[in-house]
Structure formats: C-alpha cells, structure tokens
Design a protein around this motif. Sequence first.
Motif, mmCIF file in Angstrom:
data_model
loop_
_atom_site.group_PDB
_atom_site.id
_atom_site.type_symbol
_atom_site.label_atom_id
_atom_site.label_comp_id
_atom_site.label_asym_id
_atom_site.label_seq_id
_atom_site.Cartn_x
_atom_site.Cartn_y
_atom_site.Cartn_z
ATOM 1 N N LEU A 34 7.740 25.978 -37.427
ATOM 2 C CA LEU A 34 8.011 24.699 -38.081
ATOM 3 C C LEU A 34 9.110 23.953 -37.332
ATOM 4 O O LEU A 34 10.290 24.288 -37.440
ATOM 5 N N HIS A 35 8.724 22.947 -36.558
ATOM 6 C CA HIS A 35 9.679 22.117 -35.822
ATOM 7 C C HIS A 35 10.229 21.052 -36.767
ATOM 8 O O HIS A 35 9.480 20.399 -37.498
ATOM 9 N N GLU A 36 11.537 20.850 -36.735
ATOM 10 C CA GLU A 36 12.205 20.008 -37.737
ATOM 11 C C GLU A 36 12.611 18.638 -37.208
ATOM 12 O O GLU A 36 13.346 17.911 -37.880
ATOM 13 N N GLN B 279 14.275 21.754 -32.745
ATOM 14 C CA GLN B 279 14.968 22.443 -33.832
ATOM 15 C C GLN B 279 13.953 23.238 -34.645
ATOM 16 O O GLN B 279 12.973 22.689 -35.134
ATOM 17 N N ILE B 280 14.202 24.533 -34.782
ATOM 18 C CA ILE B 280 13.349 25.411 -35.581
ATOM 19 C C ILE B 280 14.250 26.286 -36.428
ATOM 20 O O ILE B 280 15.125 26.980 -35.896
ATOM 21 N N GLY C 276 16.664 25.464 -38.237
ATOM 22 C CA GLY C 276 18.052 25.044 -38.153
ATOM 23 C C GLY C 276 18.741 25.407 -36.856
ATOM 24 O O GLY C 276 19.943 25.161 -36.701
#
Length: 452
Positions: free
Chosen positions: A85-87, A95-96, A98
Amino acid sequence: MTLTKKGLPGLSASIKDKLIQQALERKLRQAGQEPPARTLFQSSARKNAIPEEFYRFDLHPGYRQLQIMNEGAARMGVRSPFFKLHEGTAGADTQIGGKSYINYASYNYLGMSGDPVVQAAARQAMERYGTSVSASRLVSGERPIHRDLERALADIYEVDEAIAFVSGHATNVSTIGYLFGPRDLILHDEFIHNSILQGAQLSGARRLSFPHNDWAALDDILTEQRHQFERVLIVLEGIYSMDGDYPDLPRFVEIKRRHKAFLMVDEAHSLGVMGKRGYGIREHFGLAGKDVDIWMGTLSKTLAGCGGYIAGEHALIEHLKFLAPGFLYSVGMPPSVAAASLAALRRMQDLPERVATMQARGRYFLKTAQAAGIDTGSSTGYAVVPAITASSLKAARLSASLFEQGINVQPILYPAVPEKSARLRFFISCLHTEAQLTRTVAALSALLQNGH
C-alpha cells in the motif's frame, strides 16, 4: 555446519526449500489441468450430477493455483511481496507503512506523475468537464481534450491520426481482436505481452511465436507460411518489460514489406525512454512513422495517466473509432486523465533533459550491476533492468530482504516467468540519483554474496 529444520531431519535448508519448490511446481501444473470430460458423466445413473468444481469458485483451477502458491510461500517463510500500500506519489521514492523507500516498482520514468504542471492540467480539466464524460465518445462522450491528446500523439509518430482507449490492455485486445480473423495469421515475439496474446485469441486467427528478437526466424516462418493466409500481422514491443531489451526494428520493417504483412509495435515501455527526445524506438532508429502500420502505446507510464492508444493512417483509426468494440462500447476517457497525459507529453517535449537523465541513470545502474556480478540478462539499460535469480524463492527472499533495508523492488515469479528466469525487476527513472542506484546495487550484491 549443516543446517537442519524440524520435520525433515538430515536435510539442509537449501535442499528442503528446493524440494518444497519442486512439489509446489507439480501441484501448480496439476491444478491448472482441466478435468477430463468423462468426469461429468461417470455413469448413466449420475448423468445429471454436476461436479462441485463446476459451480464453486473455491474449487476453480485458478483459485486452487493461488492457494498452492500461498501455502508454498508460507512453508518457505516468505511473505507476499504483492499489493503493498503506497501512501503517496510513487516515483524514485515512495511511502509504505509510514516509512520511506527507494522505489523501483513504478513506471513513472520521467517523473510526470506528481509533476505540478501535469497535476494542474488534470485539475483544470476536471473543473471544466467533470470527473467523467458519462458516455461512449461516439454518442455523447467526446470532449476537446480527447482530440487534442490524439492529435499530439499522431504528431509524435508523424502519422495521420491516433485514437485513445480507456485501458492499455484493452487497446491491444480490442484492436487485434477486431481487425483480424480466422483466415489470418498473427506472428509475435515469444516474450510478447499478455494483451497481445488475448487479442490474438479473441480474433480467432492462427497464432505463431518466433524466438525473442530473432528476425531471421520470423523471415523463415513467413517464407513458408505467408501464402496460406489472407492478412498477416507481426507484433513486437519497443522495449520488453521483463528484459529491458529491444528489437532491431529496421530488420522487421524490411521483412514485413517483403512479405506484405502488417507490423505492429507496442511502445508501452519505449515512449519517453528511447530516442533523444523520448519519441520512442522510431526516433532511436531514425524511421518514418509510416514504416510501421500500427503504433500502440500506453498512457500509464511516461504519460502519467491511464489507458492506451493506437496511431497510424486515417483508414485504420477511422475504422477503429466506429467499429472496435473496446472503443465503441466503452465510456470515454475521463477528461482529467486525458489532460494529464497531454500535459505529460508536452512536458516531455519541453524538458528533453529528463529523457537524457533517465537514460544515463539506466546505463549507470546496468553497468554498476554487471560490475558487481549481477546477472542482468539481455537488458540494454533503457529503464528496465532485471536481476536474474533463476529461482522464485530466491527472488522473493531477496525482495523481502531489500525491503527491510528500505529498497522496494518487485520479484517476478513462476509461473509468470519460467522458473529459471525468475528475477527482480528494477524500473529506473530520471528521479533516481546515482547514490540511490549505487546503494541498491551494493545491498543486492551483499545479499547474493551471503547466499540469499
């Protein structure tokens, strides 16, 4: 000292892993086999009995294969490397969970996804036209931004026209599936993309593959087979997404002319990557647009959007606009997506230094990896560089170990590729720094030397 694990006394960990992997491959092959027709009717008394696997998804061969793969990975202690889950925007960094990672799992070759100018164009189009055109373009979904994008794409290839589809995969499926039929022949490189194979299957044409990038083998096939068919289509890729190499396109152009065949080139990974200005494999070889009959590409990589396109002569494009099912019966592309891709195309033209930087970074990574003894296969350093591991388990474990060190790279595993071709696949962009590339190669090299 030989390592052993509980349950398999006397077997080293490496041998145990190999046995598990071999068992996994056998189970996958067995799960993928269709049951013989006779199982439907074991006897006259049971002729109306339908086996459960024919009406339960949990018994579907594909789902059974997935379960076997998950079970095998669990037994080997390997976590799934997929669906991270890339943020935020995924470029050279991402960012993955956090945490920040150097990212090699994105097609964002020229950094256009996240570019302020591209984002502004998408917002403006959405504010003017809404989030959807809410209809097929043929009936009521046409917007000026669609035509502007298609005109710009046609100009890149110096051909008459272009047409944009809402899906890159569907572009190939619908175009090939519609234009060719049972009396035709489709010849493709053995490493061609799944969308080409699906389109050929839909068409009903006879399909033959030829060895990777082997124009001489193609010539031999056509010499023997051409006169048995009406239309013949040859399909290549500009850059092969698993290997990072490309065909000798002028050779294939000469062959298609001599045998009076159509030539199609899928530029999903070569537009923005090859050529001084990023105009693709045509610019790389100095060819004219008309040298290839069907130019295909995607909007989701260099062009920071989503969808695909076909570029070529007027008769081809007009034909597809009115009769290709994947275009005719599909809603038009969202205005924001078309605007983003158009802006990315124009930015590529305005900023050729991004193309030069991306090409330099790719060459640097390839050279550094090869110097470290990493098997990069046939890669030429144009954006895609594999690290061949020849083992799915090894690729998955290397990916996991690199992830722990802040490096995100995806493994390509059996059955997506043959087991001996399992690999890590690195996508290089203009945003990567030499320091990031050096650190990555050093980390991978150290893992390989330590027996990972």
